[in-house]
Design a protein around this motif. Structure first.
Motif, mmCIF file in Angstrom:
data_model
loop_
_atom_site.group_PDB
_atom_site.id
_atom_site.type_symbol
_atom_site.label_atom_id
_atom_site.label_comp_id
_atom_site.label_asym_id
_atom_site.label_seq_id
_atom_site.Cartn_x
_atom_site.Cartn_y
_atom_site.Cartn_z
ATOM 1 N N PHE A 11 114.849 101.916 -47.671
ATOM 2 C CA PHE A 11 115.554 103.195 -47.565
ATOM 3 C C PHE A 11 114.987 104.305 -48.447
ATOM 4 C CE2 PHE A 11 119.113 100.030 -46.962
ATOM 5 C CZ PHE A 11 119.193 100.158 -45.586
ATOM 6 N N THR A 12 113.984 104.035 -49.267
ATOM 7 C CA THR A 12 113.564 105.003 -50.277
ATOM 8 C C THR A 12 112.176 105.551 -50.011
ATOM 9 O OG1 THR A 12 112.796 103.205 -51.705
ATOM 10 C CG2 THR A 12 115.020 104.027 -52.078
ATOM 11 N N GLY A 13 111.967 106.775 -50.503
ATOM 12 C CA GLY A 13 110.677 107.427 -50.409
ATOM 13 C C GLY A 13 110.004 107.486 -51.760
ATOM 14 N N ALA A 14 108.874 108.191 -51.804
ATOM 15 C CA ALA A 14 108.060 108.242 -53.014
ATOM 16 C C ALA A 14 108.806 108.843 -54.196
ATOM 17 C CB ALA A 14 106.788 109.040 -52.735
ATOM 18 N N GLN A 15 109.808 109.695 -53.928
ATOM 19 C CA GLN A 15 110.493 110.386 -55.017
ATOM 20 C C GLN A 15 111.225 109.432 -55.953
ATOM 21 O OE1 GLN A 15 111.282 110.614 -51.831
ATOM 22 N NE2 GLN A 15 113.470 110.167 -51.555
ATOM 23 N N VAL A 16 111.503 108.217 -55.493
ATOM 24 C CA VAL A 16 112.209 107.263 -56.349
ATOM 25 C C VAL A 16 111.361 106.896 -57.567
ATOM 26 C CG1 VAL A 16 111.396 105.097 -55.321
ATOM 27 C CG2 VAL A 16 113.731 105.242 -56.216
ATOM 28 N N TRP A 17 110.033 107.058 -57.465
ATOM 29 C CA TRP A 17 109.118 106.707 -58.547
ATOM 30 C C TRP A 17 108.855 107.864 -59.511
ATOM 31 C CZ3 TRP A 17 107.933 101.805 -59.315
ATOM 32 C CH2 TRP A 17 107.875 100.910 -58.242
ATOM 33 N N ALA A 18 109.461 109.022 -59.307
ATOM 34 C CA ALA A 18 109.049 110.245 -59.998
ATOM 35 C C ALA A 18 108.945 110.075 -61.513
ATOM 36 C CB ALA A 18 110.003 111.383 -59.641
ATOM 37 N N GLU A 19 109.988 109.552 -62.147
ATOM 38 C CA GLU A 19 109.983 109.474 -63.609
ATOM 39 C C GLU A 19 108.980 108.456 -64.126
ATOM 40 O OE1 GLU A 19 113.955 109.865 -65.608
ATOM 41 O OE2 GLU A 19 114.669 109.628 -63.552
ATOM 42 N N THR A 20 108.895 107.317 -63.473
ATOM 43 C CA THR A 20 107.922 106.304 -63.900
ATOM 44 C C THR A 20 106.502 106.805 -63.682
ATOM 45 O OG1 THR A 20 109.458 104.494 -63.443
ATOM 46 C CG2 THR A 20 107.122 103.949 -63.502
ATOM 47 N N ALA A 21 106.265 107.464 -62.554
ATOM 48 C CA ALA A 21 104.929 108.002 -62.277
ATOM 49 C C ALA A 21 104.530 109.024 -63.329
ATOM 50 C CB ALA A 21 104.899 108.623 -60.887
ATOM 51 N N ALA A 22 105.488 109.876 -63.752
ATOM 52 C CA ALA A 22 105.177 110.893 -64.763
ATOM 53 C C ALA A 22 104.806 110.239 -66.090
ATOM 54 C CB ALA A 22 106.373 111.828 -64.941
ATOM 55 N N ARG A 23 105.518 109.156 -66.445
ATOM 56 C CA ARG A 23 105.216 108.465 -67.705
ATOM 57 C C ARG A 23 103.822 107.836 -67.645
ATOM 58 N NH1 ARG A 23 107.836 106.123 -72.177
ATOM 59 N NH2 ARG A 23 106.204 105.063 -73.378
ATOM 60 N N LEU A 24 103.454 107.246 -66.539
ATOM 61 C CA LEU A 24 102.113 106.666 -66.398
ATOM 62 C C LEU A 24 101.046 107.745 -66.491
ATOM 63 C CD1 LEU A 24 102.788 104.127 -63.495
ATOM 64 C CD2 LEU A 24 102.230 103.533 -65.865
ATOM 65 N N ALA A 25 101.300 108.859 -65.840
ATOM 66 C CA ALA A 25 100.306 109.937 -65.823
ATOM 67 C C ALA A 25 100.086 110.517 -67.216
ATOM 68 C CB ALA A 25 100.747 111.028 -64.851
ATOM 69 N N THR A 26 101.171 110.659 -67.998
ATOM 70 C CA THR A 26 101.004 111.198 -69.348
ATOM 71 C C THR A 26 100.215 110.257 -70.234
ATOM 72 O OG1 THR A 26 103.140 110.262 -70.042
ATOM 73 C CG2 THR A 26 103.137 112.536 -69.219
ATOM 74 N N GLY A 27 100.148 108.991 -69.859
ATOM 75 C CA GLY A 27 99.342 108.026 -70.606
ATOM 76 C C GLY A 27 97.889 107.995 -70.180
ATOM 77 N N GLY A 28 97.536 108.834 -69.229
ATOM 78 C CA GLY A 28 96.134 108.936 -68.816
ATOM 79 C C GLY A 28 95.773 108.149 -67.590
ATOM 80 N N ASP A 29 96.745 107.507 -66.958
ATOM 81 C CA ASP A 29 96.441 106.737 -65.759
ATOM 82 C C ASP A 29 96.546 107.612 -64.514
ATOM 83 O OD1 ASP A 29 96.068 104.032 -66.843
ATOM 84 O OD2 ASP A 29 98.162 104.213 -67.444
ATOM 85 N N GLU A 30 95.809 107.233 -63.495
ATOM 86 C CA GLU A 30 95.904 107.901 -62.204
ATOM 87 C C GLU A 30 97.064 107.275 -61.433
ATOM 88 O OE1 GLU A 30 93.141 108.598 -58.202
ATOM 89 O OE2 GLU A 30 92.251 107.859 -60.059
#
Length: 513
Positions: A11-30
């Motif tokens: 039932f979910t789209g990509a937006q469910v990952w928003a906060e986790t994705a932002a934390r990964l990105a700030t750590g330098g990961d793609e």
């Protein structure tokens, strides 16, 4: 640098990952999040696309496109992360791009198997049956849950109210074909390292996985492979909403190959549940009648009371020996027979958490078979439940028959774990105890029990206190689940003697000695 591809669940789209994705990105990961077709994404307009309803293959193609786009640009390794249903398209895509994926991470979801549809992993059994009945003859969609219905798909423990509101608002209907189409794997994915992120608030832990692996199911032995690791998060089924920062940290550690590893079974040692019983018990004769074994007292000249020992589970259907021949069950039954009552073991068909109704029927039939045996005093029966057999005790607590003189439970599960999906209204001893009236209950509690099971025991005891139920507790402070074969200590022996003494005390006045 690691390139994470995050795939959402049902039932979910990509937006469910928003906060986790932002934390990964700030750590330098793609980081790349995937909108699956029909759940936020649209089917790509490519000549190779097959027209027709959206199914699992459509979603596998979505993940493949993400891999192919990320692959050439990524300076490091590709890690596929799937939550819930999303693990199925992740596995299908990794099977076809095994050489380009460095690790698969399953977030609170079991490792899918070849030929099995995602529907088999839906926790709500009633919903699973209803969806299966619709089948391919009625293509369409499964409506997303209302705000107060998400528990049917997994525990929402820890999810803030605002996040649950967003989850509900953003939810999209799930195309039925994605749940009904079997996953097809070539076997190439077996070479890809895998990590399981277990959410303990949803009823899964490393200890529970270890216990299941120890039961000997060949399909689970893959979980002891060197490339398989595990992490735990103390939250419900939606960690990207309840603890996104902690989830990001775990994903990064998993990508680096960290995590807990399960030890393969020592081929020279029996598994824990097949080790010797901790007491020397008399080797009295056994009589086998169908799925029931009777251990008869010596020199019994009149009908004797009986104690029926109900094993736990789920137990794989092909497990050998079957539970009625396990040392713990035979040990208790022989102990009872040595004390002058009939000890009874049986096999019931609890092979999956979906089997409780069938297993309860097996137990009820076995009890009636025992009661009709002329060597048994039909008016003096005790039932003793172990481990995952505990939910079956709810039937007997709910409406105790007059001939049931005692109910015992040892390291039991006394409320369904959140991810079991059992229908409401049955198999909940923590609720049924309110109707137990004067039925004596003897509960043996393992001090080193897994937190998930221990919580159900405490829920039961709290309910018993509220309603004034007759419950006596035997504690084994340093005992594990299955302590009779895992912890052969004086403390454990005293606990077995104590519990047996309490149970037999409810029957002994009618035992000829």
């Amino acid at each position: 640098m690691t390139a994470f591809i995050l795939v959402p669940g049902v039932f979910t789209g990509a937006q469910v990952w928003a906060e986790t994705a932002a934390r990964l990105a700030t750590g330098g990961d793609e980081v790349h999040t995937v909108d699956l077709t029909g759940l936020g994404g649209t089917r790509a307009a490519e000549p190779t696309d097959v027209e027709g309803p959206v199914d699992l293959e459509t979603h596998i193609a979505d993940v493949l496109r993400a891999i192919d786009v990320v692959g050439p640009a990524a300076g490091g390794e590709i890690v596929l992360v799937g939550h819930d249903y999303g693990v199925h398209p992740v596995m299908g895509a990794a099977d076809r791009r095994a050489g380009r994926v460095s690790r698969i991470i399953c977030v609170d979801s079991a490792l899918p198997r070849d030929g099995v549809p995602a529907l088999a992993a839906v926790p709500d059994q009633r919903l699973r049956e209803q969806t299966a009945e619709r089948g391919s003859a009625e293509p369409g969609e499964l409506s997303p849950p209302a705000r107060d219905e998400w528990q049917r798909w997994g525990s929402t423990a820890g999810v803030p109210a605002a996040a649950l509101d967003r989850l509900t608002e953003d939810a999209a209907p799930q195309p039925l074909g994605t749940l009904l189409q079997p996953l097809r794997l070539t076997g190439a994915v077996a070479a890809v390292p895998t990590t399981g992120v277990l959410c303990t608030g949803n009823g899964t832990s490393i200890e529970l996985v270890r216990m299941l692996v120890g039961m000997g199911d060949p399909a689970l032995q893959v979980l002891t492979a060197p490339g398989v690791t595990f992490f735990e998060l103390p939250t419900g089924h939606w960690p990207m909403l309840s603890c996104p920062d902690e989830l990001a940290d775990v994903l990064r550690k998993a990508a680096a190959g960290e995590g807990h590893r399960l030890e393969p079974a020592d081929a020279t040692e029996p598994p824990a549940h097949l080790r010797p019983f901790l007491l020397d018990v008399p080797q009295l004769p056994r009589e086998r009648i169908g799925n029931v074994d009777l251990y008869l007292p010596a020199h019994a000249e009149e009908p004797r009371p009986a104690v029926v020992f109900v094993h736990g589970g789920p137990v794989p259907a092909d497990a050998r020996p079957t539970p009625r021949d396990w040392p713990t069950l035979t040990g208790y039954a022989r102990y009872a027979a040595g004390e002058g009552v009939v000890g009874v073991t049986l096999d019931h068909r609890l092979h999956d958490v979906a089997d409780y109704e069938r297993a309860a029927g097996d137990v009820a039939a076995a009890v009636e078979r025992v009661r009709t045996d002329p060597r048994v005093d039909a008016d003096r029966i005790a039932l003793w439940f172990f481990s995952g057999g505990g939910p079956i005790a709810a039937d007997w607590l709910e409406a105790p028959p007059p001939w049931l003189r005692c109910l015992a439970a040892t390291y039991p599960v006394l409320a369904p774990l959140p991810n079991w999906g059992l229908p409401a209204g049955r198999f909940r001893p923590a609720e049924a105890v309110a109707h137990a009236a004067a039925l004596p209950v003897v509960l043996t509690r393992a001090g080193l029990e897994s937190p998930e099971i221990a919580a159900t025991v405490e829920e039961f005891l709290a309910a018993a206190t509220r309603c004034g139920a007759d419950v006596e507790v035997v504690d084994v402070p340093n005992g594990h689940h299955g302590f009779e074969t895992r912890d052969p200590t004086d403390e454990s022996r005293e606990a077995v003697h104590g519990a047996m003494g309490l149970v037999l005390g409810r029957l002994r006045d009618q035992v000829a000695t």
